[in-house]
Design a protein around this motif. Sequence first.
Motif, PDB file in Angstrom:
ATOM      1  N   ASN A 121       1.633   6.460  -7.033  1.00  0.00           N
ATOM      2  CA  ASN A 121       0.623   7.446  -7.442  1.00  0.00           C
ATOM      3  C   ASN A 121       1.144   8.879  -7.312  1.00  0.00           C
ATOM      4  OD1 ASN A 121      -1.300   5.507  -8.126  1.00  0.00           O
ATOM      5  ND2 ASN A 121      -2.111   5.420  -6.048  1.00  0.00           N
ATOM      6  N   GLU A 122       1.885   9.156  -6.239  1.00  0.00           N
ATOM      7  CA  GLU A 122       2.463  10.491  -6.054  1.00  0.00           C
ATOM      8  C   GLU A 122       3.481  10.802  -7.156  1.00  0.00           C
ATOM      9  OE1 GLU A 122       4.074  10.764  -2.098  1.00  0.00           O
ATOM     10  OE2 GLU A 122       2.131  10.345  -1.175  1.00  0.00           O
TER      11      GLU A 122
ATOM     12  N   ARG B 137       2.311   1.653  -3.466  1.00  0.00           N
ATOM     13  CA  ARG B 137       1.245   2.132  -4.357  1.00  0.00           C
ATOM     14  C   ARG B 137       1.049   3.646  -4.157  1.00  0.00           C
ATOM     15  NH1 ARG B 137      -0.849  -0.285  -8.466  1.00  0.00           N
ATOM     16  NH2 ARG B 137      -0.784  -2.251  -7.357  1.00  0.00           N
ATOM     17  N   GLN B 138       1.106   4.108  -2.914  1.00  0.00           N
ATOM     18  CA  GLN B 138       0.968   5.540  -2.620  1.00  0.00           C
ATOM     19  C   GLN B 138       2.124   6.333  -3.242  1.00  0.00           C
ATOM     20  OE1 GLN B 138       1.101   6.390   1.579  1.00  0.00           O
ATOM     21  NE2 GLN B 138       0.137   8.386   1.339  1.00  0.00           N
TER      22      GLN B 138
ATOM     23  N   SER C  16       0.832  -1.213   0.000  1.00  0.00           N
ATOM     24  CA  SER C  16       0.000   0.000   0.000  1.00  0.00           C
ATOM     25  C   SER C  16       0.864   1.260   0.000  1.00  0.00           C
ATOM     26  CB  SER C  16      -0.972  -0.004   1.177  1.00  0.00           C
ATOM     27  OG  SER C  16      -0.277   0.011   2.391  1.00  0.00           O
ATOM     28  N   ARG C  17       1.987   1.234   0.707  1.00  0.00           N
ATOM     29  CA  ARG C  17       2.889   2.401   0.719  1.00  0.00           C
ATOM     30  C   ARG C  17       3.559   2.576  -0.640  1.00  0.00           C
ATOM     31  NH1 ARG C  17       3.822   7.257   1.022  1.00  0.00           N
ATOM     32  NH2 ARG C  17       5.897   7.933   1.637  1.00  0.00           N
TER      33      ARG C  17
END
Length: 86
Positions: free
Chosen positions: A27-28, A23-24, A20-21
């Motif tokens: 996206n950033e 993926r974050q 999840s990190r």
Amino acid sequence: ALRDSAANRAAKRDEGLGESRVRQIYNELIDAKRKANESTASITFDKLNDSLKKQVDKLKKEHNDRRIDFTVVTKDGKAMIKPIIK
């Protein structure tokens, strides 16, 4: 059994960045590159995930197993990922 799964989750969390990190961060990075009018064609989640995991392993060795995170920054008009040693 519950204790084992909780311990396993904690061990995995300590191994490095979770999906999840990553993926974050992905996206950033894509957002920052688009804002800077940079191509995002060569960036895939899998490539970024592999690259970050390699960097985490290397940085943990260099910094005595300290926690590693990453942030997306824009430098000289280019979006990039910068490691943060915690």
